[in-house]
Design a protein around this motif. Structure first.
Motif, short mmCIF file in Angstrom:
data_model
loop_
_atom_site.label_atom_id
_atom_site.label_comp_id
_atom_site.label_asym_id
_atom_site.label_seq_id
_atom_site.Cartn_x
_atom_site.Cartn_y
_atom_site.Cartn_z
N ALA A 153 -4.55 9.56 -36.34
CA ALA A 153 -5.26 10.83 -36.55
C ALA A 153 -4.96 11.85 -35.45
O ALA A 153 -4.87 13.04 -35.73
CB ALA A 153 -6.76 10.58 -36.63
N ILE A 154 -4.81 11.38 -34.22
CA ILE A 154 -4.59 12.35 -33.14
C ILE A 154 -3.16 12.38 -32.62
O ILE A 154 -2.84 13.20 -31.76
CB ILE A 154 -5.59 12.14 -31.98
N GLY A 155 -2.31 11.50 -33.16
CA GLY A 155 -0.88 11.59 -32.85
C GLY A 155 -0.47 10.99 -31.52
O GLY A 155 0.43 11.52 -30.86
N ILE A 156 -1.11 9.89 -31.11
CA ILE A 156 -0.68 9.18 -29.91
C ILE A 156 -0.54 7.70 -30.26
O ILE A 156 -0.86 7.28 -31.35
CB ILE A 156 -1.67 9.39 -28.73
N THR A 157 -0.07 6.91 -29.30
CA THR A 157 0.14 5.49 -29.57
C THR A 157 -1.17 4.72 -29.50
O THR A 157 -2.14 5.16 -28.88
CB THR A 157 1.12 4.87 -28.54
N GLU A 158 -1.17 3.55 -30.14
CA GLU A 158 -2.34 2.67 -30.08
C GLU A 158 -2.63 2.25 -28.64
O GLU A 158 -3.79 2.13 -28.25
CB GLU A 158 -2.13 1.43 -30.94
N ARG A 159 -1.59 2.03 -27.89
CA ARG A 159 -1.77 1.64 -26.48
C ARG A 159 -2.46 2.74 -25.70
O ARG A 159 -3.33 2.47 -24.88
CB ARG A 159 -0.41 1.32 -25.88
N ALA A 160 -2.09 4.00 -25.96
CA ALA A 160 -2.75 5.12 -25.30
C ALA A 160 -4.22 5.22 -25.71
O ALA A 160 -5.10 5.47 -24.88
CB ALA A 160 -2.01 6.42 -25.61
N VAL A 161 -4.49 4.99 -26.99
CA VAL A 161 -5.87 5.00 -27.48
C VAL A 161 -6.68 3.93 -26.76
O VAL A 161 -7.79 4.17 -26.30
CB VAL A 161 -5.93 4.80 -29.02
N HIS A 162 -6.12 2.74 -26.65
CA HIS A 162 -6.80 1.65 -25.99
C HIS A 162 -7.16 2.04 -24.55
O HIS A 162 -8.30 1.82 -24.09
CB HIS A 162 -5.95 0.38 -26.00
N GLY A 163 -6.23 2.62 -23.84
CA GLY A 163 -6.47 3.03 -22.46
C GLY A 163 -7.54 4.10 -22.35
O GLY A 163 -8.42 4.04 -21.47
N ILE A 164 -7.50 5.06 -23.24
CA ILE A 164 -8.48 6.15 -23.21
C ILE A 164 -9.87 5.63 -23.56
O ILE A 164 -10.86 5.98 -22.91
CB ILE A 164 -8.06 7.30 -24.15
N ILE A 165 -9.96 4.77 -24.57
CA ILE A 165 -11.25 4.20 -24.95
C ILE A 165 -11.82 3.37 -23.79
O ILE A 165 -13.01 3.45 -23.50
CB ILE A 165 -11.15 3.37 -26.25
N THR A 166 -10.98 2.61 -23.13
CA THR A 166 -11.43 1.84 -21.97
C THR A 166 -11.96 2.76 -20.88
O THR A 166 -13.03 2.52 -20.31
CB THR A 166 -10.28 0.97 -21.43
N ASP A 167 -11.24 3.84 -20.59
CA ASP A 167 -11.69 4.80 -19.58
C ASP A 167 -13.00 5.46 -19.98
O ASP A 167 -13.90 5.62 -19.15
CB ASP A 167 -10.62 5.88 -19.35
N LEU A 168 -13.12 5.87 -21.25
CA LEU A 168 -14.35 6.51 -21.72
C LEU A 168 -15.53 5.54 -21.65
O LEU A 168 -16.64 5.92 -21.28
CB LEU A 168 -14.17 7.02 -23.15
N HIS A 169 -15.28 4.28 -21.98
CA HIS A 169 -16.33 3.26 -21.92
C HIS A 169 -16.78 3.04 -20.47
O HIS A 169 -17.98 3.03 -20.18
CB HIS A 169 -15.82 1.96 -22.53
N GLN A 170 -15.84 2.91 -19.56
CA GLN A 170 -16.16 2.68 -18.15
C GLN A 170 -16.89 3.88 -17.53
O GLN A 170 -17.73 3.71 -16.65
CB GLN A 170 -14.90 2.35 -17.35
N ALA A 171 -16.58 5.09 -18.00
CA ALA A 171 -17.21 6.30 -17.47
C ALA A 171 -18.57 6.58 -18.12
O ALA A 171 -19.24 7.54 -17.74
CB ALA A 171 -16.27 7.49 -17.67
N GLY A 172 -18.95 5.78 -19.12
CA GLY A 172 -20.25 5.94 -19.75
C GLY A 172 -20.29 6.93 -20.90
O GLY A 172 -21.36 7.27 -21.38
N TYR A 173 -19.12 7.37 -21.37
CA TYR A 173 -19.08 8.32 -22.48
C TYR A 173 -19.29 7.65 -23.83
O TYR A 173 -19.71 8.29 -24.78
CB TYR A 173 -17.76 9.10 -22.50
N LEU A 174 -18.97 6.37 -23.92
CA LEU A 174 -19.18 5.68 -25.19
C LEU A 174 -19.47 4.21 -24.95
O LEU A 174 -19.15 3.67 -23.90
CB LEU A 174 -18.01 5.86 -26.16
N SER A 175 -20.10 3.61 -25.94
CA SER A 175 -20.32 2.17 -25.93
C SER A 175 -19.63 1.61 -27.16
O SER A 175 -19.40 2.33 -28.13
CB SER A 175 -21.81 1.85 -25.93
#
Length: 89
Positions: free
Chosen positions: A19-41
């Protein structure tokens, strides 16, 4: 990324990447960062993850730090898609 997760909280990383035009690996990294920063669970539901955005988490850049992420998402994401928009004219 937050907008896509807000629209589709049950989407897979593959779906988000497409949907956003990046790799699955990049998505995984961003989701991990967002989770660690408290933006999502994330919650495991069967074989998939369900993501929930923390709308009270404030943006991290000093010029926008007074604003919670939920206000930004409300501008771009229509949460009530069940009711059709009608023209009242």
């Amino acid at each position: 990324m937050l907008m896509e997760i807000a629209r589709h909280p049950d989407a897979t990383m593959r779906d988000i990447a497409a949907a956003i035009g990046i790799t699955e690996r990049a998505v995984h990294g961003i989701i991990t960062d967002l989770h660690q920063a408290g933006y999502l669970s994330r919650e495991r539901v069967g074989r998939r993850n369900h993501y929930r955005i923390n709308p009270d988490q404030h943006l991290r850049y000093p010029t926008e730090a007074a604003f919670p992420v939920g206000r930004l998402i409300e501008v771009f994401v229509d949460h009530d898609l069940a009711e059709p928009i009608t023209n009242t004219r």
